[in-house]
Scaffold this motif. Structure first.
Motif, PDB file in Angstrom:
ATOM      1  N   ASN A  45       8.336   4.633  -8.265  1.00 63.64           N
ATOM      2  CA  ASN A  45       7.895   5.754  -7.765  1.00 63.64           C
ATOM      3  C   ASN A  45       8.452   6.368  -6.430  1.00 63.64           C
ATOM      4  O   ASN A  45       9.347   5.347  -5.893  1.00 63.64           O
ATOM      5  CB  ASN A  45       6.354   5.700  -7.564  1.00 63.64           C
ATOM      6  CG  ASN A  45       5.952   7.069  -7.095  1.00 63.64           C
ATOM      7  OD1 ASN A  45       6.001   7.986  -7.669  1.00 63.64           O
ATOM      8  ND2 ASN A  45       4.693   6.922  -6.114  1.00 63.64           N
ATOM      9  N   ASP A  82       8.271  14.206  -5.150  1.00 67.20           N
ATOM     10  CA  ASP A  82       8.079  15.819  -5.340  1.00 67.20           C
ATOM     11  C   ASP A  82       6.835  16.026  -4.695  1.00 67.20           C
ATOM     12  O   ASP A  82       5.705  15.593  -4.700  1.00 67.20           O
ATOM     13  CB  ASP A  82       7.777  15.812  -6.878  1.00 67.20           C
ATOM     14  CG  ASP A  82       7.544  17.205  -7.084  1.00 67.20           C
ATOM     15  OD1 ASP A  82       7.452  18.206  -6.451  1.00 67.20           O
ATOM     16  OD2 ASP A  82       7.888  17.573  -8.516  1.00 67.20           O
ATOM     17  N   PRO A  85      10.114  10.962  -9.682  1.00 69.31           N
ATOM     18  CA  PRO A  85      10.674  11.451  -8.402  1.00 69.31           C
ATOM     19  C   PRO A  85       9.952  11.702  -7.214  1.00 69.31           C
ATOM     20  O   PRO A  85       8.635  11.880  -7.454  1.00 69.31           O
ATOM     21  CB  PRO A  85      11.304  12.695  -8.808  1.00 69.31           C
ATOM     22  CG  PRO A  85      10.548  13.283 -10.218  1.00 69.31           C
ATOM     23  CD  PRO A  85      10.206  11.991 -10.660  1.00 69.31           C
ATOM     24  N   GLY A  92       0.796  -1.274   0.079  1.00 73.11           N
ATOM     25  CA  GLY A  92       0.181  -0.060  -0.047  1.00 73.11           C
ATOM     26  C   GLY A  92       0.693   1.156  -0.140  1.00 73.11           C
ATOM     27  O   GLY A  92       2.104   1.446   0.221  1.00 73.11           O
ATOM     28  N   GLY A  93       0.207   2.460  -0.308  1.00 71.87           N
ATOM     29  CA  GLY A  93       1.091   3.675  -0.308  1.00 71.87           C
ATOM     30  C   GLY A  93       2.030   3.888  -1.133  1.00 71.87           C
ATOM     31  O   GLY A  93       2.795   4.826  -0.841  1.00 71.87           O
ATOM     32  N   VAL A  94       2.345   2.860  -2.113  1.00 69.68           N
ATOM     33  CA  VAL A  94       3.460   3.292  -3.032  1.00 69.68           C
ATOM     34  C   VAL A  94       3.151   4.064  -4.291  1.00 69.68           C
ATOM     35  O   VAL A  94       4.001   4.513  -5.096  1.00 69.68           O
ATOM     36  CB  VAL A  94       4.228   1.837  -3.717  1.00 69.68           C
ATOM     37  CG1 VAL A  94       4.633   1.034  -2.515  1.00 69.68           C
ATOM     38  CG2 VAL A  94       2.997   1.065  -4.525  1.00 69.68           C
ATOM     39  N   GLY A  95       1.981   4.613  -4.504  1.00 65.16           N
ATOM     40  CA  GLY A  95       1.709   5.583  -5.598  1.00 65.16           C
ATOM     41  C   GLY A  95       1.003   4.895  -6.774  1.00 65.16           C
ATOM     42  O   GLY A  95       0.867   5.623  -7.625  1.00 65.16           O
ATOM     43  N   LYS A  96       0.151   3.680  -6.388  1.00 66.54           N
ATOM     44  CA  LYS A  96      -0.500   3.148  -7.290  1.00 66.54           C
ATOM     45  C   LYS A  96      -1.636   4.216  -7.935  1.00 66.54           C
ATOM     46  O   LYS A  96      -1.619   4.498  -9.409  1.00 66.54           O
ATOM     47  CB  LYS A  96      -1.376   1.961  -7.249  1.00 66.54           C
ATOM     48  CG  LYS A  96      -0.644   0.730  -6.796  1.00 66.54           C
ATOM     49  CD  LYS A  96      -1.584  -0.111  -6.140  1.00 66.54           C
ATOM     50  CE  LYS A  96      -2.110   0.096  -4.750  1.00 66.54           C
ATOM     51  NZ  LYS A  96      -1.104   0.188  -3.764  1.00 66.54           N
ATOM     52  N   SER A  97      -2.391   4.800  -7.078  1.00 68.25           N
ATOM     53  CA  SER A  97      -3.362   5.783  -7.577  1.00 68.25           C
ATOM     54  C   SER A  97      -2.767   6.897  -8.201  1.00 68.25           C
ATOM     55  O   SER A  97      -3.567   7.427  -9.202  1.00 68.25           O
ATOM     56  CB  SER A  97      -4.530   6.068  -6.273  1.00 68.25           C
ATOM     57  OG  SER A  97      -4.749   5.076  -5.641  1.00 68.25           O
ATOM     58  N   THR A  98      -1.768   7.358  -7.590  1.00 69.82           N
ATOM     59  CA  THR A  98      -0.883   8.638  -8.485  1.00 69.82           C
ATOM     60  C   THR A  98      -0.634   8.221  -9.785  1.00 69.82           C
ATOM     61  O   THR A  98      -1.117   8.987 -10.759  1.00 69.82           O
ATOM     62  CB  THR A  98       0.127   8.777  -7.414  1.00 69.82           C
ATOM     63  OG1 THR A  98      -0.198   9.235  -6.061  1.00 69.82           O
ATOM     64  CG2 THR A  98       1.013  10.013  -8.128  1.00 69.82           C
TER      65      THR A  98
HETATM   66  N1  LIG Z   1       6.143  10.584  -6.522  1.00 70.54           N
HETATM   67  C1  LIG Z   1       5.495  11.237  -5.418  1.00 70.54           C
HETATM   68  N2  LIG Z   1       6.073  12.331  -4.524  1.00 70.54           N
HETATM   69  C2  LIG Z   1       5.345  12.749  -3.490  1.00 70.54           C
HETATM   70  N3  LIG Z   1       4.162  12.078  -2.893  1.00 70.54           N
HETATM   71  C3  LIG Z   1       3.668  11.230  -3.721  1.00 70.54           C
HETATM   72  C4  LIG Z   1       4.452  10.625  -4.821  1.00 70.54           C
HETATM   73  N4  LIG Z   1       3.656   9.398  -5.263  1.00 70.54           N
HETATM   74  C5  LIG Z   1       2.605   9.317  -4.307  1.00 70.54           C
HETATM   75  N5  LIG Z   1       2.554  10.347  -3.367  1.00 70.54           N
HETATM   76  C6  LIG Z   1       1.775  10.494  -2.278  1.00 70.54           C
HETATM   77  O1  LIG Z   1       1.744   9.715  -1.577  1.00 70.54           O
HETATM   78  C7  LIG Z   1       0.643   9.037  -1.050  1.00 70.54           C
HETATM   79  C8  LIG Z   1       0.068   7.576  -1.391  1.00 70.54           C
HETATM   80  O2  LIG Z   1       0.005   7.639  -2.610  1.00 70.54           O
HETATM   81  P1  LIG Z   1      -1.099   6.774  -3.561  1.00 70.54           P
HETATM   82  O3  LIG Z   1      -2.481   6.942  -2.742  1.00 70.54           O
HETATM   83  O4  LIG Z   1      -0.936   7.302  -5.158  1.00 70.54           O
HETATM   84  O5  LIG Z   1      -0.628   5.392  -3.122  1.00 70.54           O
HETATM   85  P2  LIG Z   1      -1.452   3.771  -3.306  1.00 70.54           P
HETATM   86  O6  LIG Z   1      -0.374   3.046  -3.736  1.00 70.54           O
HETATM   87  O7  LIG Z   1      -2.507   4.213  -4.203  1.00 70.54           O
HETATM   88  O8  LIG Z   1      -2.102   3.782  -1.936  1.00 70.54           O
HETATM   89  P3  LIG Z   1      -2.931   2.544  -1.809  1.00 70.54           P
HETATM   90  O9  LIG Z   1      -2.419   1.419  -1.455  1.00 70.54           O
HETATM   91  O10 LIG Z   1      -3.758   3.246  -0.064  1.00 70.54           O
HETATM   92  O11 LIG Z   1      -4.132   2.486  -2.456  1.00 70.54           O
HETATM   93  C9  LIG Z   1      -0.484  10.109  -1.571  1.00 70.54           C
HETATM   94  O12 LIG Z   1      -0.625  11.051  -0.585  1.00 70.54           O
HETATM   95  C10 LIG Z   1       0.249  10.651  -2.725  1.00 70.54           C
HETATM   96  O13 LIG Z   1      -0.074  12.074  -3.108  1.00 70.54           O
END
Ligand SMILES: Nc1ncnc2c1ncn2[C@@H]1O[C@H](COP(=O)(O)OP(=O)(O)OP(=O)(O)O)[C@@H](O)[C@H]1O
Ligand SMILES: [Mg+2]
Length: 360
Positions: free
Chosen positions: A280, A324, A322, A122-128
């Motif tokens: 990411n 960011d 990056p 979780g939280g690695v940035g999939k949704s981003t």
């Molecule tokens: N490259 C980045 N730089 C800075 N912040 C980031 C970056 N990528 C993601 N984030 C931030 O980190 C947090 C987690 O990202 P995100 O929600 O995309 O992850 P996720 O893998 O979808 O999480 P989950 O497993 O909870 O669905 C968010 O607040 C997002 O804005």
């Protein structure tokens, strides 16, 4: 001044795009009649899909704008009516493009590429990554949908700044459009703050309904944002859309890389092709221009290499994003970097990855 002809009026109306369905209103049988009067007066009868259509005002102003461009048009009157049951059914049948009701429209004959964004952690940035890739593909001219398949941990409405509610047309739902992409999420159905406490089979049905009941229309890409891990929903997507492809997201950390690899290895069982790996949070650029590797280095390349070996075919590292602050801020504000900070290194990286995916 010569009076406009009905043909000219209809041609102008054909330039008006329904803001929800994203097709010309003339193709949607929404123009019921055109009457020409004295001194260039024009009366247009428009049929809305549902009463109290939230985008009625927008439609009205778009129609006025389009007609104002026709020479000789004087007073414009727009009469808004509502489609009856039969008209709505005809429209939804048309929008399904021949696919039967309650059938997933992304079968082998569909031109839509379904790309699911996955990771073990979780939280690695999939949704981003999902949001930014969808926007980058839309910017490149593709017709794009985003399916928020993270039913319990949805984030797309906020991340993409979805402002409108989905409109229901009979038993189907029109996905709201945000920044040029169609979006559907559980977050549009549950009241704010309420948790979604569902078990696997119910989640499966929800994913299925998101695919059958939402009128996605003819998409080039449907980007599915998966929940973390290798649980029910990633399997449901693989089962429901056997032609779907995967993009794996990881951070550079060895621990994250290991788990990401597990998500990738699942593809061996589901037979989904892996398009590649996105690393990411790869580095943070300091004010002096140097880079610091907050989460270590090499995770993306490692996952790509290991998956290539496991699958026996090349799984590329698609790009590195990056760390960011503007990425986080953009996600929270509903304006991801691809649309909100177009010149940033992160936005450029997302665009390159999108280009690589669409060339694939
Ligand atoms: N490259 C980045 N730089 C800075 N912040 C980031 C970056 N990528 C993601 N984030 C931030 O980190 C947090 C987690 O990202 P995100 O929600 O995309 O992850 P996720 O893998 O979808 O999480 P989950 O497993 O909870 O669905 C968010 O607040 C997002 O804005
Ligand atoms: Mg997420």
């Amino acid at each position: 001044m010569p009076s406009p002809t009905e043909k000219q009026i209809r041609a102008a109306l054909a330039t008006v795009i329904d803001p929800e369905i994203r097709k010309p209103i003339t193709e949607l049988d929404m123009v019921q009649g055109v009457e020409l009067g004295e001194a260039g007066a024009v009366t247009v009868d428009i049929l809305l899909t549902v009463a109290g259509c939230p985008l009625k005002d927008r439609l009205e102003s778009d129609i006025k704008h389009a007609l104002a461009a026709v020479q000789g048009v004087g007073l414009v009157t727009i009469r808004m009516g509502v489609m009856d049951q039969a008209q709505r059914q005809a429209l939804t049948a048309k929008l399904r493009g021949g696919a039967a009701e309650k059938e997933i429209p992304f079968g082998p004959d569909s031109k839509t590429r379904v790309i699911a964004v996955a990771s073990g952690k979780g939280g690695v940035g999939k949704s981003t990554v999902a949001a930014n890739l969808a926007l980058a593909l839309a910017q490149a001219g593709y017709s794009v949908g985003v399916l928020d398949a993270d039913i319990q941990g949805f984030s797309m409405p906020r991340m993409l700044g979805v402002e409108n509610e989905p409109t229901q047309v009979d038993s189907s739902i029109l996905p709201p459009v945000a920044q040029g992409v169609k979006v559907f999420s559980m977050g549009m159905l549950v009241p704010p703050g309420q948790p979604v406490v569902w078990r696997g089979p119910v989640l499966h049905r929800a994913v299925q309904q998101f695919l059958t009941d939402v009128l996605w229309g003819e998409l080039d890409f449907l980007i599915a944002d998966l929940p973390p891990g290798t649980g029910d929903v990633p399997l449901s997507i693989a089962q429901l859309i056997p032609g779907s492809e995967l993009v794996i997201v990881t951070t550079p950390q060895p621990a994250a890389a290991e788990v990401a690899q597990r998500a990738g290895a699942l593809a061996l069982q589901t037979h989904q092709p892996i398009l590649g790996v996105v690393e990411n949070m790869s580095w943070l650029e300091l004010p002096d221009g140097s880079k610091t590797h907050v989460f270590g280095e090499g995770g993306g390349a490692q996952v790509a290499a290991n998956l290539s070996q496991a699958l026996g075919s090349e799984v590329p590292l698609l790009g590195q994003i990056p760390l960011d602050q503007t990425i986080r801020e953009g996600g929270d504000a509903g304006l991801p970097v691809v649309t909100g900070a177009t010149e940033s290194a992160a936005a450029q990286a997302f665009k390159q990855i999108a280009a690589a995916l669409s060339d694939n």
